[in-house]
Design an enzyme around this catalytic site. Sequence first.
Site, PDB file in Angstrom:
ATOM      1  N   HIS A   1      21.960 -12.055  -5.093  1.00 30.98           N
ATOM      2  CA  HIS A   1      22.740 -11.193  -4.196  1.00 30.98           C
ATOM      3  C   HIS A   1      23.322 -10.038  -5.027  1.00 30.98           C
ATOM      4  CE1 HIS A   1      24.709  -9.912  -0.700  1.00 30.98           C
ATOM      5  NE2 HIS A   1      25.584 -10.874  -0.500  1.00 30.98           N
TER       6      HIS A   1
ATOM      7  N   ASP B   1      31.887 -19.905  -3.852  1.00 26.84           N
ATOM      8  CA  ASP B   1      31.129 -19.495  -2.660  1.00 26.84           C
ATOM      9  C   ASP B   1      30.977 -20.735  -1.787  1.00 26.84           C
ATOM     10  OD1 ASP B   1      29.515 -18.079  -0.898  1.00 26.84           O
ATOM     11  OD2 ASP B   1      27.767 -17.995  -2.211  1.00 26.84           O
TER      12      ASP B   1
ATOM     13  N   GLN C   1      26.310  -7.669  -3.888  1.00 30.26           N
ATOM     14  CA  GLN C   1      27.632  -8.297  -3.890  1.00 30.26           C
ATOM     15  C   GLN C   1      28.237  -8.287  -5.295  1.00 30.26           C
ATOM     16  OE1 GLN C   1      29.396  -9.721  -1.063  1.00 30.26           O
ATOM     17  NE2 GLN C   1      31.000  -9.417  -2.602  1.00 30.26           N
TER      18      GLN C   1
ATOM     19  N   ARG D   1      31.942  -3.232  -1.042  1.00 29.82           N
ATOM     20  CA  ARG D   1      30.517  -3.253  -0.710  1.00 29.82           C
ATOM     21  C   ARG D   1      30.108  -1.885  -0.153  1.00 29.82           C
ATOM     22  NH1 ARG D   1      27.929  -8.036   0.632  1.00 29.82           N
ATOM     23  NH2 ARG D   1      26.100  -6.687   0.751  1.00 29.82           N
TER      24      ARG D   1
ATOM     25  N   CYS E   1      32.646 -14.020  -2.047  1.00 31.90           N
ATOM     26  CA  CYS E   1      31.871 -12.970  -1.373  1.00 31.90           C
ATOM     27  C   CYS E   1      32.088 -12.962   0.129  1.00 31.90           C
ATOM     28  CB  CYS E   1      30.395 -13.120  -1.706  1.00 31.90           C
ATOM     29  SG  CYS E   1      29.634 -14.613  -1.045  1.00 31.90           S
TER      30      CYS E   1
ATOM     31  N   ARG F   1      17.117  -8.557   3.787  1.00 32.50           N
ATOM     32  CA  ARG F   1      17.794  -9.844   3.572  1.00 32.50           C
ATOM     33  C   ARG F   1      16.835 -10.923   4.037  1.00 32.50           C
ATOM     34  NH1 ARG F   1      23.872 -11.951   4.928  1.00 32.50           N
ATOM     35  NH2 ARG F   1      24.160 -10.770   3.009  1.00 32.50           N
TER      36      ARG F   1
HETATM   37  N1  NVA Z   1      25.558 -17.943  -0.893  1.00 37.32           N
HETATM   38  C1  NVA Z   1      25.787 -17.477   0.445  1.00 37.32           C
HETATM   39  C2  NVA Z   1      26.274 -16.069   0.425  1.00 37.32           C
HETATM   40  C3  NVA Z   1      26.559 -15.471   1.772  1.00 37.32           C
HETATM   41  C4  NVA Z   1      26.958 -14.034   1.703  1.00 37.32           C
HETATM   42  C5  NVA Z   1      24.512 -17.615   1.266  1.00 37.32           C
HETATM   43  O1  NVA Z   1      23.448 -17.322   0.724  1.00 37.32           O
HETATM   44  O2  NVA Z   1      24.588 -18.004   2.427  1.00 37.32           O
HETATM   45  N1   CP Z   2      29.075 -11.303   1.439  1.00 38.88           N
HETATM   46  C1   CP Z   2      28.097 -11.037   2.334  1.00 38.88           C
HETATM   47  O1   CP Z   2      26.982 -10.686   1.978  1.00 38.88           O
HETATM   48  O2   CP Z   2      28.485 -11.171   3.625  1.00 38.88           O
HETATM   49  P1   CP Z   2      27.532 -11.128   4.916  1.00 38.88           P
HETATM   50  O3   CP Z   2      26.702 -12.381   4.899  1.00 38.88           O
HETATM   51  O4   CP Z   2      28.494 -11.079   6.065  1.00 38.88           O
HETATM   52  O5   CP Z   2      26.662  -9.914   4.838  1.00 38.88           O
END
Ligand code: NVA
Ligand code: CP
Length: 308
Positions: free
Chosen positions: A131, A220, A134, A288, A260, A104
Amino acid sequence: MQLKHFLQFNDFCRDEYEYLFERTRWIKQEFKQYRQYWPLNDRTLAMIFDKNSTRTRLSFEAGMHQLGGAAIYLSTRDTQLGRGEPVEDAARVISRMVDLVMVRTYQHDTIKRFAENSRVPVINGLTDEYHPCQIMSDIFTYIEYRGSIEGKTVAWIGDSNNMCNTWLQAAEIFNFQVHVSTPPGYDIDPERIGLRGATHYKIYANPREAVMSADLVTTDVWTSMGFEEEIEQRKNDFAAFCVNTEMMSLAKSDALFMHCLPAHRDEEVSAEVLDGPQSVVWDEAENRLHTQKALMEYLLLGKINIGI
Ligand code: NVA
Ligand code: CP
């Protein structure tokens, strides 16, 4: 076995997703029956986090454990990556010690460079651009509730972020439509997303029009990780983009709502919608675990037919 990575949604074809969803159904059923299934006995997953996480960490770590393997959490803060070790060198070393890596991070280019230097499969656990894990869970969840997503309409309301980009890639693979509504200045960039054409999405200035007759409404956070400096500006720019009961009422009467998570109640979605009867966010989060177990099994063992 040929080395395969899962860096963006269009790394896999429709057949591979159909296979993964079939495996997911079986793996989920076995898990719910408390039946032990250890195909990844003695395998190790390294998870590298440059950003925070609840669901992604937990689902990969618990998932690997449930498949008989082990997972190691590494954060940039406490590895040499945080002190400037090149990502290429880290990839060479880490991938000699484990069987699978999840990353990540911020720029997609970082995970690409990691994968190019890795001896083992690399999974995208979220980048600024995509992502894919997800969306795999979201589509599996949609199918569980409503059957095939082919030909359906998904309304995306809000930021043109990693989730939006991945929905757009998925639409081309599963043959559905995405109605995208973003505030001015936050428009999608089809070339950067890597879309094959403009056949699977439509842009709407007005979020209410985007939601009309949708089978699934999704949104989101207004400010994704890495964009924290823009929080106040974004609160103003996105004020008309809250998915509330009135907006949901314009979608099909049996439309589902997805997010998500984590969610900000009464910003991008009203508490009434998030906690309401059309919302499937808790199943979406749980899936997930099951979809990623199928993914890890596939990347390490290829197509198998145990249990099917
Ligand atoms: N779009 C959000 C998703 C978090 C799971 C981010 O990138 O922070
Ligand atoms: N939806 C998702 O990826 O959540 P986290 O940021 O908690 O991993």
